[in-house]
Motif scaffolding. Structure first.
Motif, short mmCIF file in Angstrom:
data_model
loop_
_atom_site.label_atom_id
_atom_site.label_comp_id
_atom_site.label_asym_id
_atom_site.label_seq_id
_atom_site.Cartn_x
_atom_site.Cartn_y
_atom_site.Cartn_z
N PHE A 13 6.63 -0.73 -0.03
CA PHE A 13 7.11 0.29 -0.97
C PHE A 13 6.05 1.38 -1.07
CE2 PHE A 13 9.59 -3.40 -2.05
CZ PHE A 13 10.84 -2.88 -2.34
N ARG A 14 6.48 2.63 -0.84
CA ARG A 14 5.56 3.76 -0.80
C ARG A 14 5.88 4.77 -1.89
NH1 ARG A 14 3.20 3.94 4.38
NH2 ARG A 14 3.16 1.80 5.21
N ASP A 15 4.85 5.55 -2.22
CA ASP A 15 4.96 6.59 -3.24
C ASP A 15 5.86 7.72 -2.74
OD1 ASP A 15 4.63 8.46 -5.22
OD2 ASP A 15 2.44 8.38 -5.22
N LEU A 16 6.85 8.09 -3.55
CA LEU A 16 7.78 9.14 -3.16
C LEU A 16 7.12 10.52 -3.11
CD1 LEU A 16 11.05 8.08 -5.02
CD2 LEU A 16 10.69 8.20 -2.56
N LYS A 17 6.02 10.71 -3.81
CA LYS A 17 5.31 11.98 -3.73
C LYS A 17 4.69 12.17 -2.34
CE LYS A 17 4.16 12.52 -8.62
NZ LYS A 17 3.06 12.63 -9.62
N ILE A 18 4.26 11.07 -1.75
CA ILE A 18 3.66 11.12 -0.42
C ILE A 18 4.72 11.04 0.67
CG2 ILE A 18 2.01 9.99 1.14
CD1 ILE A 18 0.56 8.97 -1.32
N HIS A 19 5.81 10.33 0.38
CA HIS A 19 6.90 10.18 1.34
C HIS A 19 8.22 10.64 0.69
CE1 HIS A 19 4.39 7.81 4.11
NE2 HIS A 19 3.90 7.25 3.03
N PRO A 20 8.37 11.94 0.51
CA PRO A 20 9.59 12.43 -0.17
C PRO A 20 10.85 12.25 0.66
CG PRO A 20 8.29 14.26 0.69
CD PRO A 20 7.47 13.03 0.88
N GLU A 21 10.71 11.91 1.94
CA GLU A 21 11.89 11.74 2.78
C GLU A 21 12.62 10.43 2.53
OE1 GLU A 21 8.60 9.57 4.84
OE2 GLU A 21 8.82 11.48 3.79
N LEU A 22 11.99 9.51 1.81
CA LEU A 22 12.61 8.21 1.56
C LEU A 22 13.79 8.35 0.60
CD1 LEU A 22 9.46 5.91 1.18
CD2 LEU A 22 10.84 6.33 3.21
N ASP A 23 14.80 7.54 0.84
CA ASP A 23 16.00 7.57 0.00
C ASP A 23 15.75 6.82 -1.31
OD1 ASP A 23 16.94 7.70 2.99
OD2 ASP A 23 18.61 8.50 1.82
N LYS A 24 16.46 7.27 -2.34
CA LYS A 24 16.33 6.66 -3.66
C LYS A 24 17.66 6.04 -4.08
CE LYS A 24 15.00 10.54 -5.47
NZ LYS A 24 14.56 11.56 -6.44
N CYS A 25 17.59 5.23 -5.11
CA CYS A 25 18.79 4.63 -5.69
C CYS A 25 18.97 5.18 -7.09
CB CYS A 25 18.66 3.11 -5.72
SG CYS A 25 20.05 2.26 -6.51
N LYS A 26 20.17 5.62 -7.39
CA LYS A 26 20.40 6.23 -8.70
C LYS A 26 20.46 5.18 -9.81
CE LYS A 26 25.49 6.16 -8.68
NZ LYS A 26 26.71 6.97 -8.87
N ASN A 27 20.71 3.93 -9.46
CA ASN A 27 20.85 2.87 -10.47
C ASN A 27 19.55 2.12 -10.74
OD1 ASN A 27 23.77 3.03 -10.96
ND2 ASN A 27 23.96 2.36 -8.84
N ILE A 28 18.63 2.12 -9.77
CA ILE A 28 17.40 1.34 -9.90
C ILE A 28 16.22 2.27 -9.61
CG2 ILE A 28 16.10 -0.66 -9.10
CD1 ILE A 28 18.74 -1.84 -8.09
#
Length: 267
Positions: free
Chosen positions: A105-120
């Motif tokens: 699991f990586r920081d989204l600030k460093i890896h903004p290309e990663l997908d997110k989940c709207k529920n979790i």
């Protein structure tokens, strides 16, 4: 009988000897003192952490200024070091994370290309949770809640929390209650033994401990996925937090086919 002659007389030779002896002793003392002063550790401390370098320089200067009361300079240096440590830990790293293609699991600030989940929403706190930063932690969690209005679960990755004091425990308990009233379930995963000892000692673990604390992130995610409906990820089957899904999304972004990927693994 006449008095015995003096052992020495104040002659020019005696004065020269006295001057030479004092000069030699002073030179020896200077060499001894300079031999005790080592600048390499100070340079290393400055490069590694500027706050430690500041403490080293200030302590060194104060011991010279306050001599012969060296203890006062050392005490001031210790107090300054403690104050800078608390200052550094008041706002530690707080990260929103997502699954990387290698399973971590990586920081989204460093890896903004990663997908997110709207529920979790997965969050990570990289510091002990205690009185100096408990308010900052609470503010950041509530900011995450405000920025993700559709979230049903907020999961704290507590692997980076080495110590939890009474203030940190109270903040966690308040977050549980406030988020639950807002319809969001707050989960904690990968806690350390010191963390759970404080929770158990405070008596705040409650009868639903197995629904709040999990030894692994995968267990916490499995609990969140259970009975969770999502029209975006096919009811969590295509959730980006799943390792297989994260890898597939990475291959799609990079344009890697299954055949090419197999070739890379063999090579």
């Amino acid at each position: 009988p006449p008095p015995p002659p003096p052992l020495y007389t104040d002659t020019p030779t005696t004065e020269i000897y006295t001057v030479l002896t004092s000069s030699a002793a002073s030179d020896v003392y200077k060499r001894q003192v300079l031999g005790l002063v080592k600048f390499e550790p100070i340079k290393h401390a400055w490069k590694a952490e500027k706050h430690d370098g500041i403490v080293a320089v200030v302590t060194f200067v104060l011991t010279l200024v306050l001599a012969p009361h060296l203890d006062q300079g050392i005490v001031i240096g210790v107090v300054l070091s403690m104050g800078l440590f608390i200052y550094r830990t008041m706002r530690p790293r707080f990260a929103i994370t997502s699954r990387f293609h290698d399973g971590t699991f990586r920081d989204l600030k460093i890896h903004p290309e990663l997908d997110k989940c709207k529920n979790i929403v997965l969050i990570r706190f990289d510091m002990s949770l205690y009185y100096a930063n408990a308010g900052y932690f609470e503010t950041e969690v509530l900011r995450v809640f405000a920025d993700h209005p559709e979230a049903k679960f907020i999961i704290l990755d507590a692997e980076g929390i080495n110590m939890l004091d009474s203030t940190g425990q109270m903040v966690l308990a308040q977050l549980y209650e406030r988020l639950e009233k807002a319809g969001v379930i707050f989960l904690v995963a990968r806690m350390k033994r010191q963390f759970m000892l404080t929770i158990n000692s405070a008596g705040s673990i409650g009868p639903r401990a197995d629904q709040r604390y999990f030894s692994r992130l995968t267990f916490a995610l499995a609990y969140a996925w259970k009975d969770l409906e999502c029209d975006v990820c096919n009811n969590t089957k295509d959730c980006p937090f799943r390792a297989s899904v994260a890898k597939r999304l990475y291959e799609e972004r990079e344009g890697i086919s299954g055949k090419d990927d197999a070739t890379v693994r063999v090579a």
